[in-house]
Design a protein around this motif. Structure first.
Motif, PDB file in Angstrom:
ATOM      1  N   ARG A 137     -73.646   5.145 111.717  1.00  0.00           N
ATOM      2  CA  ARG A 137     -72.380   5.695 111.908  1.00  0.00           C
ATOM      3  C   ARG A 137     -71.867   6.437 113.184  1.00  0.00           C
ATOM      4  NH1 ARG A 137     -69.640   7.628 106.835  1.00  0.00           N
ATOM      5  NH2 ARG A 137     -70.125   5.934 105.240  1.00  0.00           N
ATOM      6  N   ARG A 138     -73.042   6.863 113.913  1.00  0.00           N
ATOM      7  CA  ARG A 138     -72.741   7.296 115.011  1.00  0.00           C
ATOM      8  C   ARG A 138     -72.945   6.150 116.336  1.00  0.00           C
ATOM      9  NH1 ARG A 138     -76.922  12.586 115.275  1.00  0.00           N
ATOM     10  NH2 ARG A 138     -75.815  13.769 113.501  1.00  0.00           N
ATOM     11  N   GLY A 139     -72.980   4.957 115.988  1.00  0.00           N
ATOM     12  CA  GLY A 139     -73.020   3.949 116.940  1.00  0.00           C
ATOM     13  C   GLY A 139     -74.194   3.568 117.453  1.00  0.00           C
ATOM     14  N   ARG A 140     -75.397   3.893 116.959  1.00  0.00           N
ATOM     15  CA  ARG A 140     -76.836   3.523 117.398  1.00  0.00           C
ATOM     16  C   ARG A 140     -76.930   2.272 116.760  1.00  0.00           C
ATOM     17  NH1 ARG A 140     -82.807   4.938 117.277  1.00  0.00           N
ATOM     18  NH2 ARG A 140     -83.501   5.012 119.594  1.00  0.00           N
ATOM     19  N   LEU A 141     -77.325   1.261 117.712  1.00  0.00           N
ATOM     20  CA  LEU A 141     -77.662  -0.083 117.124  1.00  0.00           C
ATOM     21  C   LEU A 141     -78.873  -0.047 116.094  1.00  0.00           C
ATOM     22  CD1 LEU A 141     -77.674  -2.162 120.392  1.00  0.00           C
ATOM     23  CD2 LEU A 141     -75.978  -1.957 118.649  1.00  0.00           C
ATOM     24  N   PRO A 142     -78.709  -0.706 115.074  1.00  0.00           N
ATOM     25  CA  PRO A 142     -79.816  -0.790 114.038  1.00  0.00           C
ATOM     26  C   PRO A 142     -81.127  -1.379 114.418  1.00  0.00           C
ATOM     27  CG  PRO A 142     -78.179  -2.446 113.383  1.00  0.00           C
ATOM     28  CD  PRO A 142     -77.625  -1.702 114.632  1.00  0.00           C
ATOM     29  N   GLN A 143     -81.005  -2.286 115.516  1.00  0.00           N
ATOM     30  CA  GLN A 143     -82.325  -2.852 116.064  1.00  0.00           C
ATOM     31  C   GLN A 143     -83.350  -1.577 116.650  1.00  0.00           C
ATOM     32  OE1 GLN A 143     -79.169  -3.739 116.913  1.00  0.00           O
ATOM     33  NE2 GLN A 143     -79.173  -5.785 117.665  1.00  0.00           N
ATOM     34  N   HIS A 144     -82.375  -0.899 117.408  1.00  0.00           N
ATOM     35  CA  HIS A 144     -83.053   0.169 118.078  1.00  0.00           C
ATOM     36  C   HIS A 144     -83.832   1.352 117.113  1.00  0.00           C
ATOM     37  CE1 HIS A 144     -80.688  -0.086 122.034  1.00  0.00           C
ATOM     38  NE2 HIS A 144     -81.212  -1.423 121.603  1.00  0.00           N
ATOM     39  N   THR A 145     -82.836   1.537 115.937  1.00  0.00           N
ATOM     40  CA  THR A 145     -83.274   2.660 114.771  1.00  0.00           C
ATOM     41  C   THR A 145     -84.704   2.193 114.272  1.00  0.00           C
ATOM     42  OG1 THR A 145     -81.031   3.434 114.859  1.00  0.00           O
ATOM     43  CG2 THR A 145     -82.490   3.769 113.013  1.00  0.00           C
ATOM     44  N   PHE A 146     -84.697   0.745 113.689  1.00  0.00           N
ATOM     45  CA  PHE A 146     -85.600   0.316 112.959  1.00  0.00           C
ATOM     46  C   PHE A 146     -86.931  -0.062 113.753  1.00  0.00           C
ATOM     47  CE2 PHE A 146     -87.420  -2.586 109.787  1.00  0.00           C
ATOM     48  CZ  PHE A 146     -86.916  -1.739 108.709  1.00  0.00           C
ATOM     49  N   LEU A 147     -86.790  -0.227 114.991  1.00  0.00           N
ATOM     50  CA  LEU A 147     -88.142  -0.006 115.892  1.00  0.00           C
ATOM     51  C   LEU A 147     -88.782   1.184 115.774  1.00  0.00           C
ATOM     52  CD1 LEU A 147     -86.913  -2.266 118.846  1.00  0.00           C
ATOM     53  CD2 LEU A 147     -88.796  -3.095 117.282  1.00  0.00           C
ATOM     54  N   ASP A 148     -87.852   2.162 116.153  1.00  0.00           N
ATOM     55  CA  ASP A 148     -88.636   3.672 116.112  1.00  0.00           C
ATOM     56  C   ASP A 148     -88.912   4.034 114.521  1.00  0.00           C
ATOM     57  OD1 ASP A 148     -87.903   4.251 118.621  1.00  0.00           O
ATOM     58  OD2 ASP A 148     -86.001   4.946 118.129  1.00  0.00           O
ATOM     59  N   PHE A 149     -88.171   3.540 113.621  1.00  0.00           N
ATOM     60  CA  PHE A 149     -88.715   3.978 112.171  1.00  0.00           C
ATOM     61  C   PHE A 149     -90.050   3.374 112.007  1.00  0.00           C
ATOM     62  CE2 PHE A 149     -88.756   2.113 108.022  1.00  0.00           C
ATOM     63  CZ  PHE A 149     -88.369   3.221 107.183  1.00  0.00           C
ATOM     64  N   SER A 150     -90.136   1.964 112.213  1.00  0.00           N
ATOM     65  CA  SER A 150     -91.309   1.283 112.134  1.00  0.00           C
ATOM     66  C   SER A 150     -92.614   1.958 112.569  1.00  0.00           C
ATOM     67  CB  SER A 150     -91.346  -0.076 112.551  1.00  0.00           C
ATOM     68  OG  SER A 150     -90.069  -0.701 111.980  1.00  0.00           O
ATOM     69  N   VAL A 151     -92.302   2.567 113.785  1.00  0.00           N
ATOM     70  CA  VAL A 151     -93.666   3.202 114.601  1.00  0.00           C
ATOM     71  C   VAL A 151     -94.408   4.341 113.498  1.00  0.00           C
ATOM     72  CG1 VAL A 151     -94.488   4.596 116.523  1.00  0.00           C
ATOM     73  CG2 VAL A 151     -93.102   2.398 116.796  1.00  0.00           C
ATOM     74  N   THR A 152     -93.362   5.365 113.104  1.00  0.00           N
ATOM     75  CA  THR A 152     -94.095   6.526 112.306  1.00  0.00           C
ATOM     76  C   THR A 152     -94.144   6.056 110.892  1.00  0.00           C
ATOM     77  OG1 THR A 152     -91.529   7.114 112.233  1.00  0.00           O
ATOM     78  CG2 THR A 152     -93.083   8.276 113.775  1.00  0.00           C
ATOM     79  N   ASN A 153     -93.533   5.200 110.356  1.00  0.00           N
ATOM     80  CA  ASN A 153     -93.724   4.659 109.167  1.00  0.00           C
ATOM     81  C   ASN A 153     -95.256   4.021 108.968  1.00  0.00           C
ATOM     82  OD1 ASN A 153     -92.712   3.956 106.438  1.00  0.00           O
ATOM     83  ND2 ASN A 153     -93.139   1.796 106.996  1.00  0.00           N
ATOM     84  N   PHE A 154     -95.762   3.448 109.977  1.00  0.00           N
ATOM     85  CA  PHE A 154     -97.210   3.042 110.233  1.00  0.00           C
ATOM     86  C   PHE A 154     -98.002   4.029 110.515  1.00  0.00           C
ATOM     87  CE2 PHE A 154    -100.720   1.262 112.844  1.00  0.00           C
ATOM     88  CZ  PHE A 154    -101.600   0.669 111.786  1.00  0.00           C
ATOM     89  N   LEU A 155     -97.608   5.018 111.299  1.00  0.00           N
ATOM     90  CA  LEU A 155     -98.704   6.050 111.485  1.00  0.00           C
ATOM     91  C   LEU A 155     -98.705   6.954 110.298  1.00  0.00           C
ATOM     92  CD1 LEU A 155     -97.193   7.114 115.365  1.00  0.00           C
ATOM     93  CD2 LEU A 155     -99.377   6.068 114.481  1.00  0.00           C
ATOM     94  N   ALA A 156     -97.761   7.239 109.342  1.00  0.00           N
ATOM     95  CA  ALA A 156     -97.883   8.022 108.088  1.00  0.00           C
ATOM     96  C   ALA A 156     -98.951   7.318 107.324  1.00  0.00           C
ATOM     97  CB  ALA A 156     -96.695   7.750 107.492  1.00  0.00           C
ATOM     98  N   ALA A 157     -99.031   5.870 107.397  1.00  0.00           N
ATOM     99  CA  ALA A 157    -100.174   5.194 106.699  1.00  0.00           C
ATOM    100  C   ALA A 157    -101.386   5.578 107.190  1.00  0.00           C
ATOM    101  CB  ALA A 157    -100.189   3.617 106.557  1.00  0.00           C
ATOM    102  N   VAL A 158    -101.628   5.513 108.492  1.00  0.00           N
ATOM    103  CA  VAL A 158    -102.901   5.916 109.339  1.00  0.00           C
ATOM    104  C   VAL A 158    -103.281   7.392 108.757  1.00  0.00           C
ATOM    105  CG1 VAL A 158    -103.992   6.186 111.515  1.00  0.00           C
ATOM    106  CG2 VAL A 158    -102.464   4.212 110.991  1.00  0.00           C
ATOM    107  N   LEU A 159    -102.322   8.478 109.156  1.00  0.00           N
ATOM    108  CA  LEU A 159    -102.708   9.733 108.769  1.00  0.00           C
ATOM    109  C   LEU A 159    -103.273   9.663 107.313  1.00  0.00           C
ATOM    110  CD1 LEU A 159    -102.184  12.527 109.395  1.00  0.00           C
ATOM    111  CD2 LEU A 159     -99.982  12.627 108.693  1.00  0.00           C
TER     112      LEU A 159
END
Length: 417
Positions: A33-55
């Motif tokens: 809603r603030r105008g950030r592209l969903p592709q950019h957001t999901f790439l960032d999201f994917s990184v920490t989602n995987f790091l949570a599994a490693v943790l």
């Protein structure tokens, strides 16, 4: 390796997972809603989602004794358990596709209805599969009435979307009629948009970037639920939805819900080997090892698809590049936080499912109760809607509340396979 062994502990994990899994979609919706592209957001999201599994794997997966029956995470990485690993990775692929679809569904259908319909489809299909995969350990006379409540909620969710869409069209039609009356000309949607934004619209991209914080403040000052609010939101957000066909959004949500429905059965097969695909003497994948492979597959598919969407975007989203993504730091920390929260929520769900049955753990799919609260409070969803929409919304949430309680009540101890 730490294992949850009692029902009360499993229900506690389900409750925590419910809050976590109901909160992260709100964060991603805010960024869109603030105008950030969903592709950019999901790439960032994917990184920490995987790091949570490693943790989780390196902490809970390494706590306690390392026995032949329940080996620790690092021990299992070298074992011949590839059939179960493939089931875990298949689950990660389906989760990635489902999450990616719902990210676009939030824009077209709204946060509340998207989460309701996707979660309901997941429960109706996925919970039924898990019930039989788990050897029917859950109480069928309790479980399936809960599944029925989710099915009713899904139907009500589609009715809420249709009713709210009609309300929004009526608001825009009234605004255009008033504008036509004042100007004594026939007005189109484009005329109305220009009229509502003519004093505030930036002249070029650079000006838009400079005025972004000011535009956000102006949007917040516009009364939620009005035609002016809808137009201002449409101009600012990254996914344009006004004027789109109602079936497009519903189609995206159904696509996401079907893929959501498959990831817990695949994870169930990975950890319990009901089809006896593992070689003799090889222990089942522990939940933490399965979650690691599951999240690794989810990460790989998410990155590949979103890099592709940078250059080949869908549903009218602007084109981007990898270089533009790396430069786009605005809102990055929120996307990273959302990925971490989602990863922990999924981990707690699987930990609870291993103890009490994955069919009962699907009670966390009542997460729209949390998402709807945030959607109404933060985004003003359904503000100034009709009485019919409010009645349908209340009925939908009631069905979800009942379904959550019933599914949790169906919990039972897992019997050895």
């Amino acid at each position: 390796m730490y294992l949850v062994k009692d029902i009360s502990g499993a229900i506690g994990l389900m409750a925590v997972a419910l809050v976590l899994l109901g909160t992260w979609p709100v964060v991603l919706a805010v960024l869109e809603r603030r105008g950030r592209l969903p592709q950019h957001t999901f790439l960032d999201f994917s990184v920490t989602n995987f790091l949570a599994a490693v943790l989780i794997a390196l902490t809970f997966g390494q706590i306690g004794p390392d026995t032949p029956e329940t080996p620790n995470f690092l021990t299992q990485l070298t074992q011949n358990n590839w059939p179960s690993v493939l089931f875990a990775t298949a689950g990660g692929v389906t989760l990635s596709l489902g999450t990616l679809a719902t990210q676009y569904g939030w824009a077209f259908v709204g946060l509340s209805v998207t989460e309701v319909m996707a979660s309901s489809l997941k429960v109706v299909i996925g919970t039924t599969l898990n019930y039989f995969l788990d050897g029917r350990i859950n109480k069928a006379e309790v479980l399936f009435p809960g599944v029925g409540c989710f099915l009713i909620a899904a139907i009500l969710g589609s009715l809420v979307h249709s009713s709210n869409s009609a309300d929004n069209q009526e608001k825009l039609a009234k605004s255009m009629a008033n504008y036509s009356k004042n100007t004594r000309n026939t007005a189109s949607y484009e005329d109305l948009t220009e009229h509502l934004l003519e004093k505030e619209g930036p002249k070029d991209l650079e000006e838009a970037k400079l005025e972004a914080p000011e535009d956000t403040q102006k949007l917040e000052k516009v009364e939620a639920g009005t035609a002016e609010f809808l137009v201002h939101l449409e101009e600012k957000r990254s996914i344009k939805v006004l004027g789109s066909h109602a079936l497009l959004g519903l189609g995206i949500v159904v696509f996401g819900g079907v893929f959501y429905a498959l990831f817990t059965p695949a994870f169930n097969l990975a950890t319990n080997d009901q089809w006896h695909t593992l070689p003799a003497g090889v222990p089942h994948l522990v939940v933490y090892t399965a979650f690691f492979y599951f999240s690794l597959a989810c990460f790989a598919v998410s990155v590949a698809l979103n890099v592709w969407f940078l250059y080949r975007p869908m549903v009218g989203v602007p084109r981007s590049t990898v270089a533009a993504y790396l430069r786009d730091g605005e809102g990055r920390w929120l996307a990273l936080l959302a990925g971490l929260v989602c990863g922990l929520g999924n981990a707690f769900t699987f930990m609870a499912g291993q103890a009490a049955g994955y069919a009962a753990a699907d009670s966390v799919q009542a997460l729209p109760l949390v998402s709807t609260f945030w959607g109404v409070v933060l985004f003003g969803e359904y503000r100034r809607s009709s009485r019919r929409t409010y009645t349908l919304l209340a009925s939908m949430l009631l069905m979800f509340a009942v379904a959550m309680v019933v599914l949790m009540a169906s919990s039972n101890h897992r019997r050895p396979l």
